[in-house]
Design a protein around this motif. Structure first.
Motif, PDB file in Angstrom:
ATOM      1  N   ALA A 131       0.463  -1.807  -0.378  1.00  0.00           N
ATOM      2  CA  ALA A 131       0.252  -0.113  -0.429  1.00  0.00           C
ATOM      3  C   ALA A 131       0.819   1.348   0.234  1.00  0.00           C
TER       4      ALA A 131
ATOM      5  N   LEU B  97      -7.446   1.613  -2.358  1.00  0.00           N
ATOM      6  CA  LEU B  97      -6.929   1.502  -1.261  1.00  0.00           C
ATOM      7  C   LEU B  97      -7.987   0.616  -0.368  1.00  0.00           C
TER       8      LEU B  97
ATOM      9  N   TYR C 238      -6.191   1.205   5.503  1.00  0.00           N
ATOM     10  CA  TYR C 238      -4.615   1.697   4.695  1.00  0.00           C
ATOM     11  C   TYR C 238      -5.117   3.874   3.969  1.00  0.00           C
TER      12      TYR C 238
END
Length: 248
Positions: free
Chosen positions: A117, A144, A148
């Motif tokens: 990420a 995402l 995150y």
């Protein structure tokens, strides 16, 4: 007249009739033999075909082709139904299709690690300040996992604070769109701003307008609408009273 004369003529008539009957019988027997030969001729011709075609001729009890008047019939072939390729048939729902349908919910946490990420966020933030297209930037949040997304907020805020005002304005507009479309929850916004709020005083030494940019982006994220949450966030800064005054 003398009976021997008529007797002789009767004997001759009997012989002639016998000869004519026997001649006619021979003629019919020859015709029937010719007919049988004519019927057998096609069978013999079929028997001379290649071995691959013999299987289609009905065999008689003795192993020879059937010489009956009926024409030989081929054996019926049992054809299997044609199988339809998977690409032509109706495809069932796949995990990829369900993921695409719920793109706004982001990828599952098991599909992306935190390091992956951060790598994606680094590339996306660089592209964001280069392209400066808010429509294309929406996927930065949706791709995402929710847990995150605060990392993207932190990256954009920290980059904008040390940059020019136009970049801070761009990030503010992006946060405003993300908040209005629920691309990023308030908890993620708060967590993303918290990391920068702790070091805002140090950043202001090299970037005097950093507090001003910080408040601009904070308002755009709609965190100022929750007074309690906003006070808790700004309390992390050493100069929280000044920030609260700017917010008001």
């Amino acid at each position: 007249g003398p009976s021997s004369l008529f007797a002789g003529k009767k004997g001759e008539n009997k012989r002639e009739s016998t000869i004519s009957r026997s001649g006619s019988m021979n003629m019919f027997s020859m015709l029937s033999q010719n007919a049988e030969l004519a019927n057998e001729a096609p069978v013999v011709a079929k028997g001379s075909r290649p071995p691959s075609r013999k299987a289609s001729i009905d065999m008689g009890p003795g192993g020879a082709p059937d010489a009956s008047g009926a024409a030989p019939q081929r054996r019926k072939l049992n054809l299997l139904p044609r199988s339809v390729p998977k690409s032509e048939g109706k495809s069932e729902g796949t995990p990829a299709a369900s993921t695409a349908g719920s793109e706004d919910e982001g990828e599952s946490s098991s599909a992306m690690s935190e390091s992956e990420a951060k790598t994606r966020i680094k590339e996306d933030s660089k592209e964001f300040f280069s392209i400066r297209d808010l429509d294309e930037a929406e996927v930065y949040f949706t791709k995402l996992p929710v847990e995150y997304r605060h990392l993207l907020v932190d990256k954009l805020v920290s980059s904008a604070l040390e940059s020019k005002e136009a970049d801070a304005e761009l990030v503010a507009n992006y946060f405003m769109r993300a908040a209005s479309k629920s691309l990023c929850p308030p908890e993620a916004f708060e967590q993303g701003f918290a990391g920068t709020a702790e070091f805002l005083d140090d950043i202001a030494v090299d970037a005097p307008k950093a507090p001003q940019y910080f408040i601009k982006m904070l308002k755009a994220s709609a965190l100022d609408q929750d007074e309690e949450r906003c006070k808790q966030l700004l309390s992390k800064s050493a100069d929280s009273e000044k920030l609260l005054g700017m917010l008001a």
